[in-house]
Design an enzyme around this catalytic site. Structure first.
Site, PDB file in Angstrom:
ATOM      1  CG  ASP A  32      72.359  54.023 116.150  1.00  0.00           C
ATOM      2  OD1 ASP A  32      72.639  55.133 115.674  1.00  0.00           O
ATOM      3  OD2 ASP A  32      71.407  53.848 116.933  1.00  0.00           O
ATOM      4  CG  ASP A  36      70.342  57.642 118.247  1.00  0.00           C
ATOM      5  OD1 ASP A  36      70.844  56.580 117.811  1.00  0.00           O
ATOM      6  OD2 ASP A  36      69.271  57.683 118.891  1.00  0.00           O
ATOM      7  NE  ARG A  37      72.146  52.843 120.529  1.00  0.00           N
ATOM      8  CZ  ARG A  37      71.969  51.826 121.349  1.00  0.00           C
ATOM      9  NH1 ARG A  37      72.905  50.908 121.467  1.00  0.00           N
ATOM     10  NH2 ARG A  37      70.858  51.706 122.037  1.00  0.00           N
ATOM     11  CE  LYS A  96      71.283  56.881 121.659  1.00  0.00           C
ATOM     12  NZ  LYS A  96      69.915  56.816 122.174  1.00  0.00           N
ATOM     13  CD  GLU A 141      71.177  56.908 127.417  1.00  0.00           C
ATOM     14  OE1 GLU A 141      70.507  56.317 128.267  1.00  0.00           O
ATOM     15  OE2 GLU A 141      70.850  56.996 126.227  1.00  0.00           O
ATOM     16  CD  GLU A 142      75.057  51.649 128.976  1.00  0.00           C
ATOM     17  OE1 GLU A 142      75.696  50.836 128.296  1.00  0.00           O
ATOM     18  OE2 GLU A 142      73.832  51.819 128.866  1.00  0.00           O
ATOM     19  CB  SER A 187      67.672  52.653 117.546  1.00  0.00           C
ATOM     20  OG  SER A 187      68.949  53.073 117.896  1.00  0.00           O
ATOM     21  CG  HIS A 188      70.427  49.360 118.721  1.00  0.00           C
ATOM     22  ND1 HIS A 188      69.694  50.352 119.312  1.00  0.00           N
ATOM     23  CD2 HIS A 188      70.283  48.277 119.505  1.00  0.00           C
ATOM     24  CE1 HIS A 188      69.138  49.893 120.416  1.00  0.00           C
ATOM     25  NE2 HIS A 188      69.482  48.630 120.555  1.00  0.00           N
ATOM     26  CB  THR A 213      64.271  52.879 126.451  1.00  0.00           C
ATOM     27  OG1 THR A 213      64.169  51.707 127.266  1.00  0.00           O
ATOM     28  CG2 THR A 213      65.359  53.779 126.992  1.00  0.00           C
ATOM     29  CG  ASP A 228      68.355  56.010 115.433  1.00  0.00           C
ATOM     30  OD1 ASP A 228      69.329  55.303 115.762  1.00  0.00           O
ATOM     31  OD2 ASP A 228      67.644  56.602 116.265  1.00  0.00           O
TER      32      ASP A 228
HETATM   33  C1  VG1 Z   1      68.881  51.245 125.040  1.00  0.00           C
HETATM   34  C2  VG1 Z   1      70.039  51.867 125.784  1.00  0.00           C
HETATM   35  C3  VG1 Z   1      69.686  53.280 126.218  1.00  0.00           C
HETATM   36  C4  VG1 Z   1      69.294  54.097 124.983  1.00  0.00           C
HETATM   37  C5  VG1 Z   1      68.176  53.391 124.253  1.00  0.00           C
HETATM   38  C6  VG1 Z   1      67.799  54.092 122.963  1.00  0.00           C
HETATM   39  O1  VG1 Z   1      67.753  51.151 125.889  1.00  0.00           O
HETATM   40  O2  VG1 Z   1      70.400  51.087 126.884  1.00  0.00           O
HETATM   41  O3  VG1 Z   1      70.777  53.841 126.889  1.00  0.00           O
HETATM   42  O4  VG1 Z   1      68.881  55.377 125.351  1.00  0.00           O
HETATM   43  O5  VG1 Z   1      68.557  52.060 123.923  1.00  0.00           O
HETATM   44  O6  VG1 Z   1      68.889  54.214 122.118  1.00  0.00           O
HETATM   45  P1  VG1 Z   1      67.351  49.814 126.655  1.00  0.00           P
HETATM   46  O7  VG1 Z   1      66.066  50.145 127.364  1.00  0.00           O
HETATM   47  O8  VG1 Z   1      67.218  48.747 125.629  1.00  0.00           O
HETATM   48  O9  VG1 Z   1      68.464  49.525 127.599  1.00  0.00           O
HETATM   49  V1  VG1 Z   1      68.650  54.096 120.461  1.00  0.00           V
HETATM   50  O10 VG1 Z   1      70.082  54.451 119.672  1.00  0.00           O
HETATM   51  O11 VG1 Z   1      68.050  52.584 120.396  1.00  0.00           O
HETATM   52  O12 VG1 Z   1      67.417  55.197 120.177  1.00  0.00           O
HETATM   53 CO    CO Z   2      69.845  54.877 117.777  1.00  0.00          CO
END
Ligand code: VG1
Ligand code: CO
Length: 544
Positions: free
Chosen positions: A278, A282-283, A377, A364-365, A113-114, A18, A280
């Site tokens: 989070d 972006d959240r 984001k 996004e949710e 990211s997270h 993703t 990085d």
């Molecule tokens: C998750 C979230 C998605 C987001 C992605 C990257 O992906 O559901 O909405 O865009 O993380 O966010 P997934 O495929 O695990 O559902 V971040 O802040 O990790 O770059």
């Molecule tokens: Co992130």
């Protein structure tokens, strides 16, 4: 200086998910693993040759080593100039900002990211295109295809660069500019929001807040913007010291992982405002006194109030949300008479709509909100947007949310995650649902009648590209929905995400407990997908 040509062979499993390629640090540390992927970027993005590249990451374990490898390879591949954040730091939105501001040909962002960081945890790498946004699927497909045929990579034999000193340095034939990672981003924020109004709010004596940086990348950004520029009291930013392992925590701003902050907003003396970001940056999570604003509601509320901020005072052109995000924003778009788009999960799907000027806001949710100010984001942006609204409206968060529901109705929403489940079981569950799809319309499940059931296919309205199998959607006559997806960011087994939503127009019923109110739908989802039988799990690991 002559480039070294190092022979290599393809390594399986380098398909970006993703949001880039995410694996355990130990996987990235295998010989040639990082190099193969990076060379595949250079081999498929010819404009980087002779061009400029942004490089930076969220500061997690292995960030510094990876940046040295990437810089040497960039120089050997003929990149003219690299812009690196001091200490190797760029939050994801800041990297996007720098790519756009200095018109570079792209950027390589290091982050998972997270996901937790540390020697036994996760690392990640993603390529952002010249618009500042995550590489679209066609690009990541090309990079992946290249990883399967790669036979050599180019590098230099040079000592590591000092990334902690600002300035311009030479690396082979490439210029490396080590720059302040915060300044340009902070200036962009100042151009969008009413900093005077927020400053006054902070100094009014009747407003209390904390921002939880979760020991991740937003620490220095939040201290500079909230405390230094906006005059918030020192200590407003908590866990502001960035650490390579995020202090051992899980830098995911949600009710499960930011409990320390959540607790501070509860009770009579709870904070007026709490926010977190989070790994990085972006959240974002938004909290008021005794209230959690769901990310889906946050997008809708920002859209409905955007005209109150300087950056969006002339109105918004359109809104996009990822498919599993609640339809709260659709109602705002309808009332405002602007277009609303439903895209697959992942920020890369917003890029074309933003570039074409069809949308101003998107979200996004999964705690992601952003706008056309850049192409990722943006956590702190969302926090400042909320602060600007609070300063203008002079109302508590809870009141703003309640008024919004009264005006538009409430979209009750929850997401249930079943993490690290057996991959075969999770894939079996999705296959089982796919088999059921054709017969579902018209059927009654619990107290709901199915109106449509499909595996979401998205055709990009700008370039016509088509993305299939983006999540199972079951929509009911009442407007309620259940969505099932497997995560594309995890590094262990599979993560099943179940997204649930229903619409409640009646204000008298707007104040129920979310999980209780959603029980009937939760039961439908569990039974239909046979979650317990297929994953062995009775309860989700994370509820947001
Ligand atoms: C998750 C979230 C998605 C987001 C992605 C990257 O992906 O559901 O909405 O865009 O993380 O966010 P997934 O495929 O695990 O559902 V971040 O802040 O990790 O770059
Ligand atoms: Co992130």
């Amino acid at each position: 200086m002559e480039s070294q040509v190092i022979a290599t062979t393809p390594i399986a499993g380098q398909r970006p998910g993703t949001s880039g390629l995410r694996k355990k640090v130990k996987v990235f540390q295998q010989p040639h693993y990082l190099e193969n992927f990076v060379q595949s970027i250079f081999d498929t993005q010819p404009e980087l040759q002779g061009g400029a590249l942004v490089v930076g990451g969220d500061g997690r374990y292995y960030n510094r080593e990876a940046i040295q490898v990437i810089l040497r390879m960039a120089a050997a591949n003929g990149v003219r100039q690299a812009r690196v954040g001091r200490g190797g730091i760029f939050s994801t939105p800041a990297a996007s900002c720098i790519i756009r501001q200095y018109k570079t040909q792209g950027g390589i962002v290091l982050s998972a990211s997270h996901n937790p960081g540390g020697p036994d945890e996760d690392f990640g790498i993603k390529f952002n295109a010249a618009n500042g946004g995550p590489a679209p699927e066609a690009m990541t497909d090309a990079v992946y295809a290249r990883t399967q045929t790669i036979d050599r990579y180019l590098t230099l034999d040079t000592p590591p660069l000092d990334l902690d000193r600002l300035g311009t340095f030479a690396l082979g034939g490439m210029e490396v500019i080590v720059m302040d990672p915060v300044a340009d981003y902070a200036a962009l924020m100042e151009s969008l929001f009413d900093f005077n109004a927020i400053h006054q709010l902070f100094n009014s004596g009747h407003f209390s807040m904390r921002f939880d940086a979760m020991h991740a990348v937003t620490g220095p950004y939040a201290v500079e913007i909230l405390e230094n520029r906006l005059g918030a009291a020192p200590g407003t930013v908590m866990n502001g010291q960035a650490k390579e392992d995020f202090g051992g925590g899980h830098p995911d701003p949600n009710l499960a992982h930011a409990q320390e902050l959540v607790a501070l907003t509860q009770g009579q003396d709870g904070l007026d405002f709490g926010a977190a970001s989070d790994g990085d940056g972006d959240r974002n999570m938004i909290l008021g006194k005794n209230v959690f604003v769901t990310p889906s509601d946050s997008l809708a509320i920002l859209a409905a109030n955007a005209h109150l901020t300087p950056g969006y005072q002339s109105g918004i052109r359109g809104i996009a949300r990822s498919m599993p995000t609640s339809q709260a924003a659709d109602r705002v778009a309808e009332l405002m008479g602007v277009e609303c788009f439903e895209t697959p999960t992942g920020w890369k799907f917003f890029g074309n709509l933003l570039d074409a000027g069809r949308i101003t806001l998107c979200g996004e949710e999964s705690f992601g909100t952003g706008s056309d100010h850049l192409r990722e984001k943006d956590g702190l942006w969302a926090v400042l947007f909320w602060l600007n609204l609070l300063a203008v409206r002079q109302q508590p968060v809870a009141e703003i949310v309640t008024e919004h529901w009264r005006r538009f109705g409430r979209n009750y929403y929850t997401r249930h995650d079943y993490e690290a489940v057996d991959l075969a079981g999770a894939e079996g569950l999705m296959d089982h649902l796919r088999h059921l799809l054709p017969d579902l319309p018209g059927q009654t499940l619990g107290d709901q009648t199915v109106r449509y059931a499909d595996d979401f296919t998205y055709t990009d309205p700008i370039d016509g590209s088509c993305s299939q199998r983006q999540g199972i959607r079951i929509g009911f006559e009442s407007g309620a929905r259940i969505v099932f997806r497997l995560s594309g960011t995890g590094t262990e087994g599979a993560t099943l995400r179940v997204y649930l939503e229903y619409y409640e127009p009646d204000p008298a019923r707007h104040h129920q407990d979310t999980q209780e109110a959603m029980q009937p739908l939760i039961r439908i989802a569990r039974d239909l997908a046979q979650i317990e039988a297929r994953t062995g799990r009775r309860e989700p690991d994370v509820v947001t």
